[in-house]
Design a protein around this motif. Sequence first.
Motif, PDB file in Angstrom:
ATOM      1  N   LEU A 152       0.665   9.360  -3.884  1.00 41.02           N
ATOM      2  CA  LEU A 152       0.857   8.994  -2.490  1.00 41.02           C
ATOM      3  C   LEU A 152       2.034   8.043  -2.363  1.00 41.02           C
ATOM      4  CD1 LEU A 152      -2.835   8.411  -1.440  1.00 41.02           C
ATOM      5  CD2 LEU A 152      -1.413  10.402  -0.995  1.00 41.02           C
ATOM      6  N   LEU A 153       2.785   8.235  -1.311  1.00 40.40           N
ATOM      7  CA  LEU A 153       3.917   7.354  -1.064  1.00 40.40           C
ATOM      8  C   LEU A 153       3.453   6.163  -0.239  1.00 40.40           C
ATOM      9  CD1 LEU A 153       6.639   9.965  -0.132  1.00 40.40           C
ATOM     10  CD2 LEU A 153       6.344   8.788  -2.300  1.00 40.40           C
ATOM     11  N   ASP A 154       3.873   4.997  -0.630  1.00 39.80           N
ATOM     12  CA  ASP A 154       3.542   3.792   0.113  1.00 39.80           C
ATOM     13  C   ASP A 154       4.614   3.582   1.165  1.00 39.80           C
ATOM     14  OD1 ASP A 154       2.391   1.489   0.998  1.00 39.80           O
ATOM     15  OD2 ASP A 154       3.017   0.269  -0.735  1.00 39.80           O
ATOM     16  N   LEU A 155       4.261   3.864   2.418  1.00 38.83           N
ATOM     17  CA  LEU A 155       5.238   3.802   3.502  1.00 38.83           C
ATOM     18  C   LEU A 155       5.172   2.490   4.285  1.00 38.83           C
ATOM     19  CD1 LEU A 155       4.910   7.440   4.850  1.00 38.83           C
ATOM     20  CD2 LEU A 155       6.619   6.525   3.298  1.00 38.83           C
ATOM     21  N   ARG A 156       4.364   1.570   3.822  1.00 34.06           N
ATOM     22  CA  ARG A 156       4.279   0.284   4.511  1.00 34.06           C
ATOM     23  C   ARG A 156       5.533  -0.534   4.269  1.00 34.06           C
ATOM     24  NH1 ARG A 156      -1.097  -1.807   2.013  1.00 34.06           N
ATOM     25  NH2 ARG A 156      -0.187  -0.674   0.294  1.00 34.06           N
ATOM     26  N   THR A 157       5.870  -1.310   5.243  1.00 32.33           N
ATOM     27  CA  THR A 157       7.039  -2.188   5.069  1.00 32.33           C
ATOM     28  C   THR A 157       6.635  -3.402   4.233  1.00 32.33           C
ATOM     29  OG1 THR A 157       6.550  -3.313   7.118  1.00 32.33           O
ATOM     30  CG2 THR A 157       8.087  -1.476   7.236  1.00 32.33           C
ATOM     31  N   PRO A 158       7.507  -3.866   3.381  1.00 30.57           N
ATOM     32  CA  PRO A 158       7.148  -5.036   2.566  1.00 30.57           C
ATOM     33  C   PRO A 158       6.991  -6.284   3.451  1.00 30.57           C
ATOM     34  CG  PRO A 158       9.441  -4.385   2.201  1.00 30.57           C
ATOM     35  CD  PRO A 158       8.830  -3.373   3.100  1.00 30.57           C
ATOM     36  N   PRO A 159       6.107  -7.171   3.060  1.00 33.89           N
ATOM     37  CA  PRO A 159       5.911  -8.397   3.879  1.00 33.89           C
ATOM     38  C   PRO A 159       7.172  -9.273   3.860  1.00 33.89           C
ATOM     39  CG  PRO A 159       4.693  -8.539   1.824  1.00 33.89           C
ATOM     40  CD  PRO A 159       5.258  -7.170   1.891  1.00 33.89           C
TER      41      PRO A 159
END
Length: 96
Positions: free
Chosen positions: A87-94
């Motif tokens: 799965l690709l992690d599409l969240r923006t980094p904090p």
Amino acid sequence: MNDALQYLIVALIVIPSAFYAVGVFSPQTRRRVQRSAALWLLKAQHPAKLRQFGLRILPVEQAKGCGAGCSDCNNCAPPAQSPEQPLLDLRTPPRR
């Protein structure tokens, strides 16, 4: 431009487009109409050229029952398993 020629050109564009749309949204109806037209053309009273055209447009019969690939009974064949993909992690980094 002559009105009759203009209507003919529009009809030559619209009729195949409508036939394609019916095939996409209602394939059984299109197949049934195509089959009945082909069988009508295959009658012995028609000229040989029309009978040859009837053979060309005669649709291939679809397989029926389990394993036909229609996916309407939901219990015929097990679903095709796709290879596991990460799965690709599409969240923006904090933000820091």
